[in-house]
Design a protein around this motif. Structure first.
Motif, short mmCIF file in Angstrom:
data_model
loop_
_atom_site.label_atom_id
_atom_site.label_comp_id
_atom_site.label_asym_id
_atom_site.label_seq_id
_atom_site.Cartn_x
_atom_site.Cartn_y
_atom_site.Cartn_z
N UNK A 168 49.43 15.93 62.52
CA UNK A 168 48.44 16.93 62.09
C UNK A 168 47.04 16.50 62.53
N UNK A 169 46.75 15.21 62.36
CA UNK A 169 45.43 14.70 62.72
C UNK A 169 45.21 14.78 64.22
N UNK A 170 46.26 14.43 64.99
CA UNK A 170 46.15 14.48 66.46
C UNK A 170 45.95 15.92 66.93
N UNK A 171 46.65 16.85 66.29
CA UNK A 171 46.50 18.27 66.66
C UNK A 171 45.07 18.74 66.40
N UNK A 172 44.55 18.39 65.21
CA UNK A 172 43.17 18.79 64.87
C UNK A 172 42.17 18.13 65.80
N UNK A 173 42.45 16.87 66.17
CA UNK A 173 41.58 16.15 67.08
C UNK A 173 41.57 16.82 68.45
N UNK A 174 42.76 17.27 68.89
CA UNK A 174 42.85 17.98 70.16
C UNK A 174 42.05 19.28 70.15
N UNK A 175 42.10 19.97 69.01
CA UNK A 175 41.33 21.21 68.89
C UNK A 175 39.83 20.93 68.96
N UNK A 176 39.42 19.82 68.33
CA UNK A 176 38.01 19.43 68.41
C UNK A 176 37.61 19.14 69.85
N UNK A 177 38.49 18.45 70.56
CA UNK A 177 38.21 18.11 71.96
C UNK A 177 38.02 19.38 72.79
N UNK A 178 38.80 20.43 72.48
CA UNK A 178 38.66 21.69 73.22
C UNK A 178 37.32 22.34 72.95
N UNK A 179 36.85 22.22 71.70
CA UNK A 179 35.54 22.81 71.38
C UNK A 179 34.42 22.04 72.08
N UNK A 180 34.66 20.76 72.37
CA UNK A 180 33.67 19.94 73.09
C UNK A 180 34.01 19.94 74.58
N UNK A 181 34.49 21.06 75.07
CA UNK A 181 35.01 21.19 76.43
C UNK A 181 34.03 20.68 77.49
N UNK A 182 34.58 20.00 78.47
CA UNK A 182 33.78 19.48 79.57
C UNK A 182 34.25 20.15 80.86
N UNK A 183 33.57 19.86 81.97
CA UNK A 183 33.94 20.43 83.26
C UNK A 183 33.95 19.33 84.31
N UNK A 184 34.92 19.42 85.22
CA UNK A 184 34.95 18.46 86.33
C UNK A 184 35.12 19.21 87.64
N UNK A 185 34.56 18.64 88.71
CA UNK A 185 34.51 19.33 90.00
C UNK A 185 35.90 19.63 90.53
N UNK A 186 36.06 20.84 91.05
CA UNK A 186 37.31 21.20 91.74
C UNK A 186 37.26 20.64 93.15
N UNK A 187 38.44 20.64 93.82
CA UNK A 187 38.51 20.19 95.22
C UNK A 187 37.59 21.04 96.08
N UNK A 188 36.98 20.41 97.03
CA UNK A 188 36.09 21.13 97.94
C UNK A 188 36.86 22.27 98.60
N UNK A 189 36.27 23.45 98.62
CA UNK A 189 36.91 24.61 99.23
C UNK A 189 37.71 25.45 98.25
#
Length: 443
Positions: free
Chosen positions: A138-159
């Protein structure tokens, strides 16, 4: 003064009240005599105005006050002597409408009395309380949901072409009639496609762009745009795409924990566990409260005031109709008929409401000023920036105060019953609790 019973059928009561002309005359004279020492009138010293003159000057106005006071006094004495408590505001009607000074006053009083509530052996009630601990899953699931709300972005492959939900980093210059306009340019601007944070039609044209690509976006400002000089105008944006990034969940580490005010990941997990168990406890209480109300409903039976049942059934039907027709915000709709199902539910609510009110009164349950203030503050938070106005509105509105006090009072009575009832703990998991909540909501 004479009070004669005219109706006694179930909980319906009717009485004829007669206030004699002599009683009214005596009350008017009493009022004049009380006021006489303070009255001044031209030609007379203070307190020396003759009674006949006072009566001529003020008698008619005082007669109305005397009539109202006599009728109110008769009603108060009747309720005190009979022990009746009206379910709703009693109906009071003057029956001799052609009344003139010197006549007796005849009034019809009618109401529905609240029923006598039978005694309930609260200690005989047995209830089961679901006790749910927050599991690691339950805690891991809630933690995962928190991580989604703190969403980050990483560069896609060039092109790689930008997709809906991606973040693009770009420079842009916006022009109207060939001229750059204030606020229409930026560098290294991060825009999430699909966020609808730009002018309608802007983000859709950037779907499919790639890093290092230049794109011309043409849009029209809305007619109601806040800047009058731009409203309704066509704008051309020269965009230089620097990066295309895909959304990724934030990493579950100490840095994430700090974003949510915890010292480290372990502390954040502890906080999440405590919050989850508080939520589980609240849901378990709601399930147990429903079970208690079901038990109480089986234990008692007494006559119900038809007016209360009809009013409650009407409110239920009205609320359910609006739930099914959410687009209708006002009350400009066809008349809503109540069904037998609405009436059955209304009878349960009225019966339990009267029972809980009686139990609360006998056990001297009270809602404190501090509890009311907290309830008002909690409600006021729904109106950001207008909290003070809401607080003042509630302070001046008795009906609104009652609406806020009623659930507080009910919960305190329920807690009082829980203290007396036989409650056994039953260990359960989140799924068991969820099923119990869903079963309660489906009834």
């Amino acid at each position: 003064m004479q009070v004669t019973e005219t109706l006694n059928e179930g909980l319906k009561r009717g009485y004829a009240i007669t206030v004699t002309a002599a009683e009214l005359e005596s009350k008017v004279s009493e009022k004049l005599a009380e006021a006489q020492p303070e009255i001044e009138m031209k030609g007379f010293r203070k307190g020396k105005v003759p009674m006949p003159l006072l009566k001529k000057q003020f008698g008619q106005r005082l007669m109305g006050e005397a009539m109202q006071e006599s009728i109110d006094g008769a009603m108060s004495k009747h309720f005190e002597d009979s022990g009746d408590r009206p379910a709703l505001q009693p109906e009071v009607k003057m029956t001799n409408e052609d009344w003139k000074e010197g006549d007796d006053v005849e009034v019809a009083l009618s109401y529905e009395a609240l029923p006598a509530i039978p005694e309930v052996d609260l200690k005989s009630i047995s209830l089961e309380k679901l006790v749910v601990k927050a599991s690691e899953a339950d805690i891991e699931e809630a933690l995962g949901n928190l991580a989604e709300t703190a969403q980050d972005y990483e560069a896609r492959k060039k092109g790689t072409k930008a997709q809906d939900g991606d973040q693009i980093v770009m420079d842009f210059v916006g022009k109207v009639d060939g001229e750059a306009f204030e606020g229409g340019s930026a560098e290294d601007y991060p825009l999430v496609l699909g966020s609808n944070s730009f002018i309608p039609g802007f983000e859709e044209q950037l779907i499919g762009v790639k890093a290092e690509e230049e794109k011309v976006v043409t849009v029209n400002f809305p007619e109601d745009y806040q800047a009058d000089q731009l409203a309704g105008k066509e704008a051309v944006f020269d965009c230089t795409i620097k990066e295309v990034k895909k959304p990724v969940a934030a990493k579950l580490d100490d840095e994430l924990a700090k974003k949510f005010g915890a010292e480290d990941l372990a502390a954040l997990k502890t906080q999440i566990g405590e919050r989850l168990e508080a939520e589980y406890s609240g849901a378990a209480r709601a399930v147990m409260k429903r079970a208690l109300l079901d038990e109480l409903d089986k234990m008692v039976s007494f006559d119900l005031p038809p007016s209360l049942v009809d009013a409650e059934a009407g409110q239920i039907a009205h609320q359910l109709w609006h739930d099914e027709n959410p687009d209708v915000e006002g009350h400009d709709h066809p008349e809503i008929e109540t069904t037998e199902e609405h009436k059955k539910l209304a009878e349960r609510r009225v019966r339990l409401g009267l029972l809980l009110a009686d139990l609360g009164q006998k056990s001297e349950v009270e809602v404190s000023d501090a509890e009311m203030t907290q309830a008002i503050m909690n409600q006021a938070r729904q109106y950001p920036g207008q909290e003070r106005q809401f607080f003042e509105f509630v302070q001046q509105n008795q009906q609104m105060q009652q609406q806020l006090r009623a659930p507080l009072f009910e919960d305190k009575v329920v807690d009082y019953i829980f203290e007396l009832a036989d409650i056994s703990d039953k260990e359960a998991n989140k799924d068991d609790l969820q099923k119990a909540v869903e079963a309660m909501e489906d009834e």
